[in-house]
Scaffold this motif. Structure first.
Motif, mmCIF file in Angstrom:
data_model
loop_
_atom_site.group_PDB
_atom_site.id
_atom_site.type_symbol
_atom_site.label_atom_id
_atom_site.label_comp_id
_atom_site.label_asym_id
_atom_site.label_seq_id
_atom_site.Cartn_x
_atom_site.Cartn_y
_atom_site.Cartn_z
ATOM 1 N N UNK A 57 0.830 -1.213 0.000
ATOM 2 C CA UNK A 57 0.000 0.000 0.000
ATOM 3 C C UNK A 57 0.863 1.261 0.000
ATOM 4 N N UNK A 58 1.839 1.287 0.901
ATOM 5 C CA UNK A 58 2.648 2.498 1.036
ATOM 6 C C UNK A 58 3.616 2.651 -0.134
ATOM 7 N N UNK A 59 4.041 1.523 -0.704
ATOM 8 C CA UNK A 59 4.903 1.601 -1.883
ATOM 9 C C UNK A 59 4.134 2.285 -3.014
ATOM 10 N N UNK A 60 2.864 1.899 -3.120
ATOM 11 C CA UNK A 60 2.027 2.485 -4.163
ATOM 12 C C UNK A 60 1.792 3.968 -3.902
ATOM 13 N N UNK A 61 1.495 4.278 -2.644
ATOM 14 C CA UNK A 61 1.197 5.673 -2.300
ATOM 15 C C UNK A 61 2.430 6.561 -2.455
ATOM 16 N N UNK A 62 3.594 6.040 -2.063
ATOM 17 C CA UNK A 62 4.825 6.864 -2.108
ATOM 18 C C UNK A 62 5.562 6.714 -3.431
ATOM 19 N N UNK A 63 5.133 5.756 -4.250
ATOM 20 C CA UNK A 63 5.853 5.409 -5.469
ATOM 21 C C UNK A 63 7.330 5.124 -5.167
#
Ligand code: ATP
Ligand code: MG
Lengths: 249, 398
Positions: B242-248
């Motif tokens: 999730x956070x990888x996606x949000x932070x790219x």
């Protein structure tokens, strides 16, 4: 039985060499009783140690019961000491922490004899040297003569072929010495080959044959037959005749 | 020679020198006791820490900014990419997450009238109490409220309450943090130190308020309470994805308790080993003591050794007899040492009952094995000297 051919024993002390034995040739037959005499330092103990496989000749051949012993490994020599040879020392060499019975058991301990059999054989042998009543006494609770008898029981408990005694009476008074010698002679009468180193002419006189060492060499070997005095044959190969004076122990 | 006969023979020889035997046994006993006691304490420390982690909440995931390799080392340092309130909102909505709490931390002085105390001020939400399994002694924890609303409630740790109010009832009172005023709504039940923070010495305000007061725009941590323990790994991956996606970018670290525990365990194991290492020094000293005693014994008993050889003991048997003596000495010391060490630990525990120290079974086994090894290692040289003796010379010395 025992055959020494031109045996030399040379000790090296620093740079010097001590010739303790110089070309000793000697034969001892089964069942003989030989006294080894000679002045101090003449090589008696050295000779006895070689006979007992505690030491090896520097040169020459030693054959025991047809086997050349000098060539054997240490392990094999210790087996010969265990099974064929009994030692008796001037200073008894009993283990102070063990009772008489335990001391007699000692050779059987290393031979792997079971505890019950050890106990039984040791008790029987102690009885043969007349010390049943001292079986549980420690050496310091025994007289010198009794200690030496315990040592003799220990020496013969494995039923060896040869008993080697280095001044066995050297630390005993006349009565105890005589007791010990009678014991040894009784065993000799039943077939045990006996070699006794002694300084005492009276003890030597009891032997059938006297081998005289001087400065590492055999001076003479006298055999007393019944009735005869002294005769000297250089190698002493005459068979022995049982002495009627000696009974069964 | 039979094994039992060998042992009996060796024991007989040792019994002949009671004082000497006793002293060497005591030497080994002290070394072994030290090993046993110190491993027990090290183990106790480890178990204590494990208990602390369990108290932390067993389904806890901690999200922190920055990527840190969590293999082995504890997660400190690394390049930070900020965690935001929106990140928290997204995490909270993940299906496997039961509840989550954001965390902002700053240190400031809390004043009540003329008294003040510098404490960590934790900005979070009502969920924090459940996530960290905190109990309230009086009043209540922060009220449930929308994230964007601030609120001026404050909850005090027990120590802070005691310090500022000295027994008076803090509920409803107003305290100041900087120029901001807060109303005390609750006091936490005492909890004690829990690795990261001394909960008793903290105060809690709502996360929005904390961000405003301390001028923060980002979160220090997100604490996640996972629905069930078997889902820990899956949830960890969910949060990371999730956070990888949000932070790219792969720029946050999610630690499970297990990872933290493993890291601490490793440190504490190292500590235990260090303690054992120190104890081993005394064992080595005891070993040298045994060697000394055995050397004296061999010298004293030259005649005996000569005699043993004369009656047909083989070199191996003489070696075994003397080695058996050394091993018996050491093993006797080992048994005595285990008893001594266990006694010492029991005494220690009776003074500090909360410390879960007891000698682990492996340590007892290892201690006995170690004493055996010490006996064998330090006994072999004297025993070899015994076998190398020339019987003629040995006997000649009477
Ligand atoms: N280990 C040794 N190293 C050097 N010399 C030795 C050693 N053993 C014996 N000798 C020497 O060998 C010679 C013979 O010694 P041995 O002990 O055989 O004499 P002995 O006839 O038994 O004397 P005694 O009647 O005094 O016991 C002596 O000169 C002695 O000093
Ligand atoms: Mg002599």
């Amino acid at each position: 039985m025992i055959r020494l051919d031109d045996v030399w024993r040379i000790f090296t002390v620093g740079d010097a060499e001590v010739h303790a034995l110089k070309g000793v040739t000697l034969a001892i037959e089964r069942g003989e009783h030989v006294a080894l005499v000679g002045p101090s330092g003449s090589g008696k103990s050295t000779l006895l140690h070689i006979l007992g496989c505690l030491d090896r000749p520097t040169r020459g051949r030693y054959t025991l019961e047809g086997r050349e012993v000098g060539a054997l490994s240490e392990a094999e020599r210790s087996l010969i000491r265990r099974n064929r040879i009994g030692f008796v020392f001037q200073f008894f060499h009993l283990l102070a922490r063990l009772p008489a019975l335990g001391n007699v058991e000692l050779p059987m301990l290393f031979a792997g004899v079971t505890a019950e059999e050890r106990r039984e054989r040791a008790a029987r042998t102690l009885a043969a040297v007349g010390l049943s009543h001292r079986a549980h006494h420690r050496p310091d609770q025994l007289s010198g003569g009794e200690r030496q008898r315990v040592a003799i029981a220990r020496a013969v408990v494995m039923e060896p072929a040869v008993l080697l005694a280095d001044e066995p009476t050297g630390n005993l008074d006349r009565a105890a010495a005589s007791e010990v010698m009678e014991l040894l002679e009784g065993m000799n009468a039943r077939g045990l080959t006996l070699v006794v180193v002694t300084h005492d002419p009276a003890i030597a006189a009891r032997a059938r044959r006297v081998v005289r060492l001087s400065d590492g060499e055999i001076q003479g070997s006298g055999v007393r037959g019944p009735g005869s005095g002294h005769d000297t044959t250089p190698t002493g190969t005459r068979t022995t005749v049982p002495d009627p004076r000696l009974g069964g122990g | 020679m039979r094994f039992l006969d060998l042992l009996r023979f060796a024991a007989g020889a040792l019994r002949g020198h009671r004082l000497r035997t006793g002293l060497s046994v005591a030497g080994v006993a002290v070394g072994i006791a030290a090993v046993v006691a110190l491993t027990a304490l090290g183990e106790g420390a480890r178990r204590y820490v494990v208990d602390q982690f369990v108290a932390l909440g067993s389904n806890l995931l901690i999200v922190l900014p920055g990527k840190v390799e969590t293999t082995g080392a504890a997660p400190f340092g690394g390049v930070t990419h900020d965690l935001t309130i929106d990140d928290f909102r997204a995490v909270e909505r993940l299906p496997r997450v039961r509840r989550a709490a954001p965390l902002v931390v700053a240190t400031d002085t809390v004043h009540f009238q003329d008294r003040g105390r510098a404490v960590p001020v934790l900005g979070t939400t009502a969920a924090f109490a459940a996530v960290r399994q905190l109990a309230v002694a009086s009043g209540e924890f922060l009220p449930p409220r929308d994230l964007d609303e601030g609120g001026n409630e404050i909850v005090l740790g027990m120590k802070v309450a005691d310090e500022l109010f000295r027994g008076a009832n803090p509920l409803g009172q107003v305290v100041r943090v900087g120029s901001w005023r807060f109303r005390v709504v609750g006091v936490l039940a005492p909890r004690g130190r829990s690795l990261t923070f001394d909960i008793d010495d903290d105060v809690f305000v709502s996360v929005r308020t904390a961000m405003r007061v301390f001028n923060r725009s980002t979160l220090f941590r997100i604490l996640v309470d996972v629905r069930s323990h078997p889902e820990m790994q899956a949830t960890k991956h969910d949060v990371e994805a999730l956070l990888r996606e949000r932070h790219r970018a792969d720029d946050v670290t999610v630690i499970t308790q297990d990872a933290l525990l493993a890291a601490f365990s490793k440190i504490l194991d190292a500590l235990t080993m260090a303690l054992v290492g120190i104890a081993s020094v005394s064992l080595a000293v005891a070993g040298v003591g045994i060697m000394n005693v055995m050397l004296v014994s061999v010298t004293e008993r030259r005649a005996e050794i000569g005699l043993l050889k004369a009656v047909g003991a083989q070199d191996g048997q003489v070696l075994a007899a003397f080695l058996a003596e050394a091993v018996l000495l050491a093993l006797g010391g080992g048994v005595a040492g285990v008893a001594l060490g266990a006694g010492a630990v029991r005494a220690f525990v009776s003074f500090y009952p909360s410390f879960p120290a007891s000698p682990p079974l492996w340590a007892v086994g290892a201690a006995l094995g170690l004493s055996l090894a010490v006996g064998a290692a330090f006994g072999v040289w004297p025993a070899r000297r015994a076998t190398r003796l020339d019987p003629v010379e040995a006997l000649a010395g009477r």
